[in-house]
Scaffold this motif. Structure first.
Motif, short mmCIF file in Angstrom:
data_model
loop_
_atom_site.label_atom_id
_atom_site.label_comp_id
_atom_site.label_asym_id
_atom_site.label_seq_id
_atom_site.Cartn_x
_atom_site.Cartn_y
_atom_site.Cartn_z
N ARG A 4 12.02 4.47 2.87
CA ARG A 4 11.01 3.54 3.37
C ARG A 4 10.84 2.34 2.45
O ARG A 4 10.69 1.21 2.91
CB ARG A 4 9.67 4.26 3.56
CG ARG A 4 9.65 5.14 4.80
CD ARG A 4 8.30 5.76 4.98
NE ARG A 4 8.25 6.57 6.20
CZ ARG A 4 7.26 7.38 6.52
NH1 ARG A 4 6.21 7.49 5.71
NH2 ARG A 4 7.29 8.07 7.64
N PHE A 5 10.86 2.60 1.14
CA PHE A 5 10.75 1.48 0.20
C PHE A 5 11.91 0.52 0.39
O PHE A 5 11.72 -0.71 0.44
CB PHE A 5 10.73 2.01 -1.24
CG PHE A 5 10.58 0.92 -2.28
CD1 PHE A 5 9.33 0.59 -2.77
CD2 PHE A 5 11.69 0.24 -2.77
CE1 PHE A 5 9.18 -0.41 -3.72
CE2 PHE A 5 11.56 -0.76 -3.71
CZ PHE A 5 10.30 -1.09 -4.19
N ALA A 6 13.12 1.05 0.48
CA ALA A 6 14.29 0.19 0.65
C ALA A 6 14.21 -0.60 1.94
O ALA A 6 14.51 -1.81 1.97
CB ALA A 6 15.57 1.03 0.60
N ASP A 56 0.86 -1.19 0.00
CA ASP A 56 0.00 0.00 0.00
C ASP A 56 0.89 1.23 0.00
O ASP A 56 1.72 1.42 0.91
CB ASP A 56 -0.90 -0.01 1.24
CG ASP A 56 -1.96 1.08 1.22
OD1 ASP A 56 -1.64 2.22 0.84
OD2 ASP A 56 -3.11 0.80 1.61
N GLY A 57 0.74 2.07 -1.03
CA GLY A 57 1.61 3.24 -1.17
C GLY A 57 1.55 4.21 -0.02
O GLY A 57 2.48 4.99 0.20
N ARG A 58 0.47 4.17 0.77
CA ARG A 58 0.38 5.09 1.91
C ARG A 58 1.35 4.74 3.02
O ARG A 58 1.60 5.56 3.90
CB ARG A 58 -1.06 5.10 2.43
CG ARG A 58 -2.05 5.77 1.47
CD ARG A 58 -3.48 5.56 1.92
NE ARG A 58 -3.83 4.14 1.94
CZ ARG A 58 -5.04 3.68 2.24
NH1 ARG A 58 -6.01 4.53 2.53
NH2 ARG A 58 -5.29 2.38 2.22
N SER A 59 1.93 3.52 2.96
CA SER A 59 2.98 3.20 3.93
C SER A 59 4.30 3.88 3.56
O SER A 59 5.21 3.98 4.39
CB SER A 59 3.17 1.69 4.03
OG SER A 59 3.64 1.16 2.81
N LEU A 60 4.41 4.34 2.32
CA LEU A 60 5.57 5.11 1.89
C LEU A 60 5.37 6.60 2.13
O LEU A 60 6.32 7.32 2.46
CB LEU A 60 5.84 4.87 0.40
CG LEU A 60 6.10 3.43 -0.03
CD1 LEU A 60 6.26 3.36 -1.54
CD2 LEU A 60 7.32 2.87 0.67
N TYR A 61 4.14 7.06 1.93
CA TYR A 61 3.79 8.48 2.14
C TYR A 61 2.30 8.52 2.43
O TYR A 61 1.49 8.26 1.54
CB TYR A 61 4.14 9.29 0.90
CG TYR A 61 3.83 10.78 1.00
CD1 TYR A 61 4.82 11.68 1.39
CD2 TYR A 61 2.57 11.27 0.71
CE1 TYR A 61 4.54 13.04 1.47
CE2 TYR A 61 2.28 12.62 0.80
CZ TYR A 61 3.27 13.50 1.18
OH TYR A 61 2.99 14.84 1.27
N GLY A 62 1.97 8.83 3.69
CA GLY A 62 0.58 8.83 4.12
C GLY A 62 0.18 10.13 4.80
O GLY A 62 0.85 11.17 4.63
#
Length: 401
Positions: free
Chosen positions: A384-386, A352-358
């Motif tokens: 965060r992705f890494a 879920d992309g919001r875990s990278l930027y929420g």
């Protein structure tokens, strides 16, 4: 470690050592799927020729030839490096002129310099009509000096938002290709956020940050405005050797109001099926959109707005129409699609992309134009992705970790 570039590529300072001119070819270029021979040199492309014949869109033609993630890589004892290039800058009518694109110099894995090229062509785009006018200009030279003595590995990351025709590489010592460094290849596809359109330099885009932390070789197929589940992009990914693959899906489909809900799931399945035709067991990660309040619950299309030279965007779709795509709808659909596929594909993963930027990130690091993160946002997303993907237990972790 660099000096201001000149306007004319054939003019250079006299070096005490003889100059070596090295042909720029696939042995020196990483991150491009193809090099097009031109009258002046070579033009890196991030989509192959066959794909480029299958889309008539001038904007996509522009962004795929902006060399995001593309770099020259070689080994040399040189202390001075010159690179002649003809850039094509993009300027949006009514918006501030963007800063010069940057060339990032990396010496033995460490960022060691930054420079720009002057001159070049200017493409002026009218966002309202998508029409463009090209004004030609001269080539220029980027120069890095005072490099440390001795044999070293060099990377020159090309400007990620300027089409860059490479003309000549000169050094005061011979150059050799670095060859295979034994790193895994990460193939990524996404939108302008993955392209890095608002990052300040090529190594500040979030995929480059993540790749550096993960110790992998990046091939970045992030195309501004064009993460649209296009079959030719899926075929290009199918045919590109890779050890790790990720796809970030959603924001451009909503931005452009490209399709309705009925078409979305089959398009996602078709895109992933095509990738799997060439990479049946490769770790494949699908990332849903990061938070974007502008389009969480309001469909597109987007309309640009200009206020005192600042560009922002407004969503114009009807939020009461259940057939329209929003970011919320896309995240829910992707979760459903991927959960079903994962029962037969253990190497398929979902983030879920919001875990990278929420929401907390938006409060701290708001999107300057309502749509794109700035360089601080890119760093947060990349780190965060890494941490999630490459660390122990992540889908991109090394075997046995």
């Amino acid at each position: 470690m660099n000096s201001p570039p000149s306007d004319v590529p054939v003019r250079r300072e006299v070096s005490e050592a003889p100059w070596t001119t090295t042909p720029i070819d696939a042995h020196l270029v990483r991150g491009a799927l193809e090099l097009e021979r031109t009258a002046l040199g070579v033009l890196p492309h991030r989509l192959p020729a066959r794909a480029r014949t299958q889309f008539p869109d001038e904007y996509l033609a522009m962004v795929e030839s902006q060399p995001s993630g593309v770099r020259l890589a070689f080994r040399t004892r040189a202390t001075t490096i010159e690179l002649d290039a003809l850039r094509t800058r993009t300027v949006y009518r009514g918006a501030p002129v963007p800063p010069d694109g940057a060339y990032d110099l990396v010496v033995d894995g460490v960022l060691a310099g930054r420079a720009s090229v002057t001159g070049g062509n200017v493409r002026t785009i009218d966002l309202a009509t998508q029409s463009a006018v090209l004004s030609p200009g001269p080539a220029g030279t980027v120069r890095f000096t005072d490099l440390p003595a001795g044999r070293k590995d060099i990377e020159i990351w090309l400007p990620h938002t300027e089409v860059t025709e490479l003309i000549a590489l000169r050094t005061d010592a011979p150059v050799e290709a670095t060859g295979d460094r034994g790193r895994r290849v990460w193939l990524h596809h996404g939108s302008s956020i993955s392209h890095g359109s608002t990052a300040e330099r090529p190594m500040a885009i979030w995929p480059a940050i993540a790749a550096a932390r993960g110790g992998v070789e990046l091939i970045n197929l992030g195309f501004g405005g064009n993460a649209l589940l296009d079959p030719f992009t899926a075929r290009a990914m199918r045919d590109t050797p890779a050890d790790l693959i990720s796809v970030k899906i959603g924001i451009n489909l909503v931005n452009l109001d490209l399709m309705r809900l009925r078409a979305f799931a089959p398009a996602v399945h078709g895109f992933l099926d095509t990738i799997r035709d060439g990479h049946p067991t490769t770790p494949l990660l699908v990332v849903s959109p990061i938070l974007c309040p502008l389009q969480e619950d309001t469909p597109g299309p987007l309309a640009p707005e200009f206020d005192g030279g600042k560009v922002t965007f407004r969503a114009t779709g009807d939020p009461s129409d259940p057939t329209r795509l929003t970011l919320t709808v896309i995240r829910d659909e992707l979760a459903r699609i991927l959960a079903a596929r994962a029962t037969e594909d253990p190497n398929l993963h979902h983030l879920d992309g919001r875990s990278l930027y929420g929401d907390p990130d938006f409060a701290e690091l708001p999107l300057p134009d309502g749509l794109h993160p700035d360089s601080a946002g890119h760093r947060r997303i990349g780190e965060r992705f890494a941490d999630w993907a490459f660390d122990d237990g992540g889908p991109f972790a090394t075997a046995g970790s």
